[in-house]
Write a protein that holds these residues in place. Structure first.
Motif, PDB file in Angstrom:
ATOM      1  N   PRO A 233       0.807  -1.222   0.000  1.00  0.00           N
ATOM      2  CA  PRO A 233       0.000   0.000   0.000  1.00  0.00           C
ATOM      3  C   PRO A 233       0.844   1.279   0.000  1.00  0.00           C
ATOM      4  CG  PRO A 233      -0.935  -1.593   1.504  1.00  0.00           C
ATOM      5  CD  PRO A 233       0.382  -2.150   1.066  1.00  0.00           C
ATOM      6  N   GLY A 234       1.944   1.268   0.742  1.00  0.00           N
ATOM      7  CA  GLY A 234       2.818   2.437   0.728  1.00  0.00           C
ATOM      8  C   GLY A 234       3.448   2.679  -0.619  1.00  0.00           C
ATOM      9  N   LEU A 235       3.843   1.602  -1.295  1.00  0.00           N
ATOM     10  CA  LEU A 235       4.441   1.748  -2.623  1.00  0.00           C
ATOM     11  C   LEU A 235       3.425   2.248  -3.644  1.00  0.00           C
ATOM     12  CD1 LEU A 235       6.706  -1.431  -2.832  1.00  0.00           C
ATOM     13  CD2 LEU A 235       7.370   0.913  -2.293  1.00  0.00           C
ATOM     14  N   LEU A 236       2.176   1.815  -3.506  1.00  0.00           N
ATOM     15  CA  LEU A 236       1.139   2.306  -4.414  1.00  0.00           C
ATOM     16  C   LEU A 236       0.978   3.816  -4.297  1.00  0.00           C
ATOM     17  CD1 LEU A 236      -1.641  -0.417  -4.038  1.00  0.00           C
ATOM     18  CD2 LEU A 236      -0.107  -0.083  -5.975  1.00  0.00           C
ATOM     19  N   LEU A 237       0.913   4.302  -3.063  1.00  0.00           N
ATOM     20  CA  LEU A 237       0.740   5.740  -2.878  1.00  0.00           C
ATOM     21  C   LEU A 237       2.026   6.496  -3.195  1.00  0.00           C
ATOM     22  CD1 LEU A 237      -1.532   5.881   0.289  1.00  0.00           C
ATOM     23  CD2 LEU A 237      -2.156   5.922  -2.122  1.00  0.00           C
ATOM     24  N   GLN A 238       3.171   5.851  -3.007  1.00  0.00           N
ATOM     25  CA  GLN A 238       4.423   6.476  -3.434  1.00  0.00           C
ATOM     26  C   GLN A 238       4.434   6.671  -4.939  1.00  0.00           C
ATOM     27  OE1 GLN A 238       8.216   4.346  -4.190  1.00  0.00           O
ATOM     28  NE2 GLN A 238       8.851   5.227  -2.244  1.00  0.00           N
ATOM     29  N   LEU A 239       3.913   5.680  -5.659  1.00  0.00           N
ATOM     30  CA  LEU A 239       3.805   5.793  -7.114  1.00  0.00           C
ATOM     31  C   LEU A 239       2.976   7.000  -7.504  1.00  0.00           C
ATOM     32  CD1 LEU A 239       4.167   4.484  -9.971  1.00  0.00           C
ATOM     33  CD2 LEU A 239       2.069   3.217  -9.513  1.00  0.00           C
ATOM     34  N   GLY A 240       1.809   7.165  -6.872  1.00  0.00           N
ATOM     35  CA  GLY A 240       0.970   8.319  -7.163  1.00  0.00           C
ATOM     36  C   GLY A 240       1.594   9.624  -6.715  1.00  0.00           C
ATOM     37  N   LEU A 241       2.263   9.607  -5.550  1.00  0.00           N
ATOM     38  CA  LEU A 241       2.852  10.828  -5.004  1.00  0.00           C
ATOM     39  C   LEU A 241       3.914  11.398  -5.927  1.00  0.00           C
ATOM     40  CD1 LEU A 241       3.445  12.892  -2.747  1.00  0.00           C
ATOM     41  CD2 LEU A 241       4.887  11.160  -1.656  1.00  0.00           C
ATOM     42  N   PHE A 242       4.897  10.597  -6.286  1.00  0.00           N
ATOM     43  CA  PHE A 242       5.999  11.117  -7.091  1.00  0.00           C
ATOM     44  C   PHE A 242       5.604  11.282  -8.559  1.00  0.00           C
ATOM     45  CE2 PHE A 242       8.365   9.646  -3.409  1.00  0.00           C
ATOM     46  CZ  PHE A 242       9.282  10.668  -3.242  1.00  0.00           C
ATOM     47  N   GLY A 243       4.815  10.348  -9.085  1.00  0.00           N
ATOM     48  CA  GLY A 243       4.424  10.467 -10.480  1.00  0.00           C
ATOM     49  C   GLY A 243       3.556  11.679 -10.736  1.00  0.00           C
TER      50      GLY A 243
END
Length: 249
Positions: free
Chosen positions: A59-69
């Motif tokens: 879940p953290g990686l999913l939101l990291q993907l959205g955050l930086f992208g």
């Protein structure tokens, strides 16, 4: 007309994305590297959260993907300003809100697609989560992308030089990731750091997705996550639309 114009803008940018395999796949590379090289280190460790290490990390990686992208999405409009595309769009009858929504919905579709690839890789490595929780995670990625891409485009229209955009985004996105507990739950942090993290909206989103990954769809974490995500997206789209109208974009 809002739906029609938004669909036109969305189609234009979606076709650009489909023609670029690099853009489709490269954005998921950094979260995938975290998954492959960082995830195995957490196996069996007490992380202070429900679920196993994959239900905490993914879940953290999913939101990291959205955050930086999504935070760097504004670079595209900086290039369009330099090439005169924004100037040509100013004379079209398309409303300013569709010009923003078409862009951010394309970004949301792109990052949800990359999130699907990330989850498939995580399942191959041992992730086990209910289908409903996985779908909820994709929903949070989409809402986060809409919010952050709106703010990113607004910032890109405001900064006078392209060289100023990247440092501003980095100055905001890196502390946001570290203080939100995207990599590890903030339950592991000292009390003062845990308290400070509650000021970050992304903390509530990642807590909600982690709850969904263990099948908790009705608890307070999910409620707070939905409310914060909806409020953040509404404010961000409002700000982005206002900047688009003032800039004549």
């Amino acid at each position: 007309m809002l739906i029609h114009d938004t669909a036109l803008v969305f189609g234009r940018y979606a076709r650009q994305t489909l023609r670029s395999r690099f853009q489709l796949l490269f954005g998921v590379l950094m979260p995938l590297m975290y998954l492959l090289f960082f995830g195995p280190l957490l196996t069996g460790l007490p992380l202070g959260a429900r679920g196993d290490s994959w239900q905490v990390l993914v879940p953290g990686l999913l939101l990291q993907l959205g955050l930086f992208g999504a935070s760097f999405a504004g670079f595209a409009i900086i290039i369009e300003k330099q090439m005169g595309v924004v100037e040509r769009m100013r004379v079209t009858p398309v409303g300013r809100l569709p010009l923003l929504l078409g862009r951010v919905l394309r970004d949301a579709a792109l990052f949800v697609f990359q999130a699907v690839l990330l989850v498939l890789a995580a399942v191959a490595m041992g992730l086990r989560a209910p289908l409903g929780g996985i779908l909820i995670g994709f929903g949070f990625v989409a809402v986060l992308t809409v919010a952050l891409a709106s703010l990113s485009y607004a910032l890109a229209l405001r900064v006078p030089k392209p060289q100023e955009f990247g440092p501003v985004v980095n100055a905001v996105s890196m502390p946001s990731m570290l203080l939100s507990g995207l990599m590890l739950p903030m339950a592991l942090a000292p009390a003062w750091l845990d308290a400070l993290s509650h000021l970050m909206p992304f903390r509530y989103l990642v807590d909600a997705v982690r709850a969904a990954y263990v099948g908790d769809y009705t608890g307070p974490a999910m409620l707070y996550g939905v409310l914060v995500a909806a409020g953040f997206a509404a404010v961000a789209v409002t700000v982005g639309t206002r900047v688009f109208r003032e800039a004549g974009a």
